[in-house]
Motif scaffolding. Sequence first.
Motif, PDB file in Angstrom:
ATOM      1  N   PRO A 147      11.948  45.241  74.211  1.00 31.26           N
ATOM      2  CA  PRO A 147      13.327  44.742  74.239  1.00 31.26           C
ATOM      3  C   PRO A 147      14.125  45.335  73.088  1.00 31.26           C
ATOM      4  CG  PRO A 147      11.839  43.054  73.411  1.00 31.26           C
ATOM      5  CD  PRO A 147      10.975  44.177  73.918  1.00 31.26           C
ATOM      6  N   LEU A 148      15.376  45.634  73.356  1.00 30.22           N
ATOM      7  CA  LEU A 148      16.213  46.245  72.331  1.00 30.22           C
ATOM      8  C   LEU A 148      16.688  45.202  71.336  1.00 30.22           C
ATOM      9  CD1 LEU A 148      18.395  48.716  74.413  1.00 30.22           C
ATOM     10  CD2 LEU A 148      16.216  49.093  73.269  1.00 30.22           C
ATOM     11  N   PRO A 149      16.473  45.454  70.048  1.00 30.99           N
ATOM     12  CA  PRO A 149      16.884  44.473  69.037  1.00 30.99           C
ATOM     13  C   PRO A 149      18.373  44.554  68.744  1.00 30.99           C
ATOM     14  CG  PRO A 149      15.911  46.377  67.978  1.00 30.99           C
ATOM     15  CD  PRO A 149      15.785  46.607  69.465  1.00 30.99           C
ATOM     16  N   GLY A 163       4.792  47.773  63.118  1.00 30.24           N
ATOM     17  CA  GLY A 163       3.837  48.756  62.632  1.00 30.24           C
ATOM     18  C   GLY A 163       4.563  49.935  62.008  1.00 30.24           C
ATOM     19  N   THR A 164       4.336  51.110  62.548  1.00 25.80           N
ATOM     20  CA  THR A 164       4.981  52.313  62.018  1.00 25.80           C
ATOM     21  C   THR A 164       6.310  52.599  62.695  1.00 25.80           C
ATOM     22  OG1 THR A 164       3.776  53.696  63.588  1.00 25.80           O
ATOM     23  CG2 THR A 164       2.765  53.352  61.440  1.00 25.80           C
ATOM     24  N   LEU A 165       6.656  51.866  63.754  1.00 26.45           N
ATOM     25  CA  LEU A 165       7.891  52.109  64.496  1.00 26.45           C
ATOM     26  C   LEU A 165       9.005  51.193  63.999  1.00 26.45           C
ATOM     27  CD1 LEU A 165       9.446  53.452  66.813  1.00 26.45           C
ATOM     28  CD2 LEU A 165       8.533  51.677  68.340  1.00 26.45           C
ATOM     29  N   LEU A 166      10.053  51.784  63.452  1.00 19.52           N
ATOM     30  CA  LEU A 166      11.227  51.056  62.993  1.00 19.52           C
ATOM     31  C   LEU A 166      12.352  51.308  63.982  1.00 19.52           C
ATOM     32  CD1 LEU A 166      11.093  52.046  59.200  1.00 19.52           C
ATOM     33  CD2 LEU A 166      10.006  50.101  60.339  1.00 19.52           C
ATOM     34  N   ARG A 167      12.873  50.227  64.562  1.00 21.68           N
ATOM     35  CA  ARG A 167      13.880  50.355  65.598  1.00 21.68           C
ATOM     36  C   ARG A 167      15.208  49.794  65.111  1.00 21.68           C
ATOM     37  NH1 ARG A 167      11.956  50.992  70.710  1.00 21.68           N
ATOM     38  NH2 ARG A 167      13.538  49.631  71.599  1.00 21.68           N
ATOM     39  N   GLY A 168      16.254  50.622  65.242  1.00 20.68           N
ATOM     40  CA  GLY A 168      17.585  50.155  64.893  1.00 20.68           C
ATOM     41  C   GLY A 168      18.186  49.332  66.014  1.00 20.68           C
ATOM     42  N   GLU A 169      19.305  48.661  65.712  1.00 22.62           N
ATOM     43  CA  GLU A 169      19.938  47.829  66.712  1.00 22.62           C
ATOM     44  C   GLU A 169      20.836  48.663  67.622  1.00 22.62           C
ATOM     45  OE1 GLU A 169      22.759  47.207  63.115  1.00 22.62           O
ATOM     46  OE2 GLU A 169      20.676  47.770  63.509  1.00 22.62           O
ATOM     47  N   VAL A 207       3.949  57.470  70.183  1.00 24.39           N
ATOM     48  CA  VAL A 207       3.763  56.760  68.911  1.00 24.39           C
ATOM     49  C   VAL A 207       2.298  56.811  68.489  1.00 24.39           C
ATOM     50  CG1 VAL A 207       3.902  54.524  67.773  1.00 24.39           C
ATOM     51  CG2 VAL A 207       5.747  55.250  69.310  1.00 24.39           C
ATOM     52  N   THR A 208       1.412  56.523  69.427  1.00 22.20           N
ATOM     53  CA  THR A 208      -0.021  56.590  69.140  1.00 22.20           C
ATOM     54  C   THR A 208      -0.432  57.990  68.726  1.00 22.20           C
ATOM     55  OG1 THR A 208      -0.473  54.817  70.717  1.00 22.20           O
ATOM     56  CG2 THR A 208      -2.322  56.223  70.093  1.00 22.20           C
ATOM     57  N   GLY A 209       0.109  58.985  69.399  1.00 20.85           N
ATOM     58  CA  GLY A 209      -0.224  60.373  69.072  1.00 20.85           C
ATOM     59  C   GLY A 209       0.208  60.765  67.679  1.00 20.85           C
ATOM     60  N   PHE A 210       1.413  60.357  67.271  1.00 15.63           N
ATOM     61  CA  PHE A 210       1.887  60.694  65.926  1.00 15.63           C
ATOM     62  C   PHE A 210       1.097  59.939  64.857  1.00 15.63           C
ATOM     63  CE2 PHE A 210       5.935  62.057  68.046  1.00 15.63           C
ATOM     64  CZ  PHE A 210       5.907  63.367  67.601  1.00 15.63           C
ATOM     65  N   VAL A 211       0.761  58.688  65.143  1.00 12.65           N
ATOM     66  CA  VAL A 211      -0.051  57.929  64.191  1.00 12.65           C
ATOM     67  C   VAL A 211      -1.404  58.600  63.996  1.00 12.65           C
ATOM     68  CG1 VAL A 211      -1.268  55.742  63.838  1.00 12.65           C
ATOM     69  CG2 VAL A 211       1.107  55.733  64.632  1.00 12.65           C
ATOM     70  N   ASP A 212      -2.007  59.025  65.089  1.00  8.73           N
ATOM     71  CA  ASP A 212      -3.288  59.728  65.005  1.00  8.73           C
ATOM     72  C   ASP A 212      -3.132  61.061  64.297  1.00  8.73           C
ATOM     73  OD1 ASP A 212      -6.141  60.249  65.909  1.00  8.73           O
ATOM     74  OD2 ASP A 212      -5.102  61.896  66.914  1.00  8.73           O
ATOM     75  N   ARG A 213      -2.041  61.740  64.584  1.00  5.81           N
ATOM     76  CA  ARG A 213      -1.822  63.072  64.010  1.00  5.81           C
ATOM     77  C   ARG A 213      -1.716  63.034  62.488  1.00  5.81           C
ATOM     78  NH1 ARG A 213       0.514  68.083  65.170  1.00  5.81           N
ATOM     79  NH2 ARG A 213      -0.010  69.340  63.368  1.00  5.81           N
ATOM     80  N   PHE A 214      -1.054  62.018  61.972  1.00 12.15           N
ATOM     81  CA  PHE A 214      -0.820  61.938  60.532  1.00 12.15           C
ATOM     82  C   PHE A 214      -1.679  60.870  59.863  1.00 12.15           C
ATOM     83  CE2 PHE A 214       3.118  63.835  62.169  1.00 12.15           C
ATOM     84  CZ  PHE A 214       3.176  64.963  61.369  1.00 12.15           C
ATOM     85  N   GLY A 215      -2.758  60.487  60.514  1.00 12.55           N
ATOM     86  CA  GLY A 215      -3.684  59.536  59.915  1.00 12.55           C
ATOM     87  C   GLY A 215      -3.052  58.210  59.569  1.00 12.55           C
ATOM     88  N   ALA A 216      -2.156  57.748  60.421  1.00 12.55           N
ATOM     89  CA  ALA A 216      -1.450  56.465  60.254  1.00 12.55           C
ATOM     90  C   ALA A 216      -0.467  56.471  59.086  1.00 12.55           C
ATOM     91  CB  ALA A 216      -2.435  55.306  60.092  1.00 12.55           C
ATOM     92  N   ASP A 217      -0.347  57.602  58.400  1.00 12.79           N
ATOM     93  CA  ASP A 217       0.571  57.695  57.261  1.00 12.79           C
ATOM     94  C   ASP A 217       1.890  58.300  57.731  1.00 12.79           C
ATOM     95  OD1 ASP A 217       1.522  57.485  54.724  1.00 12.79           O
ATOM     96  OD2 ASP A 217       0.493  59.275  53.964  1.00 12.79           O
ATOM     97  N   VAL A 218       2.619  57.563  58.558  1.00 15.31           N
ATOM     98  CA  VAL A 218       3.837  58.078  59.179  1.00 15.31           C
ATOM     99  C   VAL A 218       4.771  56.919  59.482  1.00 15.31           C
ATOM    100  CG1 VAL A 218       2.832  57.932  61.500  1.00 15.31           C
ATOM    101  CG2 VAL A 218       4.726  59.519  61.081  1.00 15.31           C
ATOM    102  N   ARG A 219       6.083  57.187  59.467  1.00 15.23           N
ATOM    103  CA  ARG A 219       7.083  56.216  59.891  1.00 15.23           C
ATOM    104  C   ARG A 219       7.892  56.860  61.019  1.00 15.23           C
ATOM    105  NH1 ARG A 219       4.163  54.271  56.820  1.00 15.23           N
ATOM    106  NH2 ARG A 219       4.603  52.861  55.057  1.00 15.23           N
ATOM    107  N   ILE A 220       8.161  56.066  62.049  1.00 12.37           N
ATOM    108  CA  ILE A 220       8.905  56.551  63.213  1.00 12.37           C
ATOM    109  C   ILE A 220      10.190  55.748  63.327  1.00 12.37           C
ATOM    110  CG2 ILE A 220       8.848  56.900  65.715  1.00 12.37           C
ATOM    111  CD1 ILE A 220       5.805  57.031  65.517  1.00 12.37           C
ATOM    112  N   LEU A 221      11.324  56.431  63.307  1.00 14.75           N
ATOM    113  CA  LEU A 221      12.636  55.793  63.370  1.00 14.75           C
ATOM    114  C   LEU A 221      13.250  56.034  64.747  1.00 14.75           C
ATOM    115  CD1 LEU A 221      14.096  56.951  59.922  1.00 14.75           C
ATOM    116  CD2 LEU A 221      12.505  55.079  60.413  1.00 14.75           C
ATOM    117  N   ALA A 222      13.758  54.968  65.358  1.00 16.69           N
ATOM    118  CA  ALA A 222      14.382  55.085  66.681  1.00 16.69           C
ATOM    119  C   ALA A 222      15.674  54.286  66.698  1.00 16.69           C
ATOM    120  CB  ALA A 222      13.436  54.575  67.766  1.00 16.69           C
ATOM    121  N   LEU A 223      16.764  54.939  67.084  1.00 14.63           N
ATOM    122  CA  LEU A 223      18.071  54.289  67.152  1.00 14.63           C
ATOM    123  C   LEU A 223      18.543  54.287  68.604  1.00 14.63           C
ATOM    124  CD1 LEU A 223      20.435  53.019  65.584  1.00 14.63           C
ATOM    125  CD2 LEU A 223      21.430  55.319  65.407  1.00 14.63           C
TER     126      LEU A 223
END
Length: 412
Positions: free
Chosen positions: A165-167, A174-180, A224-240
């Motif tokens: 759902p859109l905030p 987790g590592t996914l930060l979603r803008g409004e 998201v899972t692929g990027f987390v695996d790619r960077f060893g969970a040391d990643v932040r994902i921003l989505a607007l």
Amino acid sequence: MASPAPTSAHTGRHLPHPVLVISVVVAYLVALHPGTLPRDAMTTTVVTTGVTALGAVIGMLLARWVSRRHGQPDGQTRRVVLGIGVLVAAGGAGLAVWWQNLIRAAVGAVPVGPDWWAGATLAPVAVVAATVVVPRVTAVIAAAAVALTAGLLTPASAGADEGQPLPRTVSESGTLLRGELSAPEFERPATRLVKTWRGADGLSARAVIVAVPTGSGWVDPAAVTGFVDRFGADVRILALPYADVPSWQAFISDDAAATESSIALVREVAEVLQGRPAGDRPLLVLYGQSLGAVGADAARTWLEDRHPGLLAETVLTAPPAETVAAESDSPRVVVANRTDPVIRWSLSSLWRPATTPDGTVLGGPRVPQVPWLPVISFLQTSVDLLAALDGPTGVGHRYGVEQAHWVTGLPR
């Protein structure tokens, strides 16, 4: 006195006009022209009956025009043309079933069944016969059927996922930060999202991924899972988010929103990253799928012009045909399934085949391909869109974790 026996020239006058037969057969073959995805019985029935019925209507009009100018053809001509037409149509149906089974075998689907056979043969014959014999009644029934079918057949809406759902405020999962969602204004939501990213210790992570959502605001969990695996969970994902409707609706109504929102977000991210030494900041990666790929590629161009050297990589998954730049000045990979109709669909494909951008990597099963044909290929690709999300990962418009693993310019 006995009447003379009818001659061969007069027998067969009750048979369809040759022009009508040719028009119906051509339309039928067009309807059977294969795409790259399996088709269910209902879709096959709708397409074959609809296109063939249209061919019958056109054929009836042309037959009347030809008869007025050149008179009625004799019975022998009618018989020959009808016989050849039946043979050609039967051969086309058999070839279509064989090709459909090839596609199904390639993607792991079961062979066609009796319902598919009936939809591809009996249904078109019945509708054509009704169109010729009682055209007015058939037209009323067809209009009602089209209205009903229109509610059942809709283009694939990649990302119409109710699980995300859109905030209305910035949220973290987790590592996914979603803008409004605050369209058409994106500056303040982007600023708040970047502030949240910095507060979540984002600057100390190995990478920051700016993920441009699909029209519905959806970000592929597999990516998201692929990027987390790619960077060893040391990643932040921003989505607007920029819309809350399926991608195809957003693409038709306002595809510029994907571009505006992605540029607004990367502008804020770039200002933060530029204030830190090159060796003490996260790697910046752009990612987008479907309509999101359009926004991600626009953000790539903006960064190349204003912050050269800042962008590490761009990953575009299944961008619609002719919507992203053919070349890139920074590392970029375009991930696409061989069976995905989205990467081939554009209005320009009515008269020329769609081109693929540089750096395109094709995945998924190999399926038999037919040569591109003007108009016909566009029609069949449009039909394929209806089932683009029905297959497993790697088929059609379904992608997995591998899309995030194609980041060629970064250490693994």
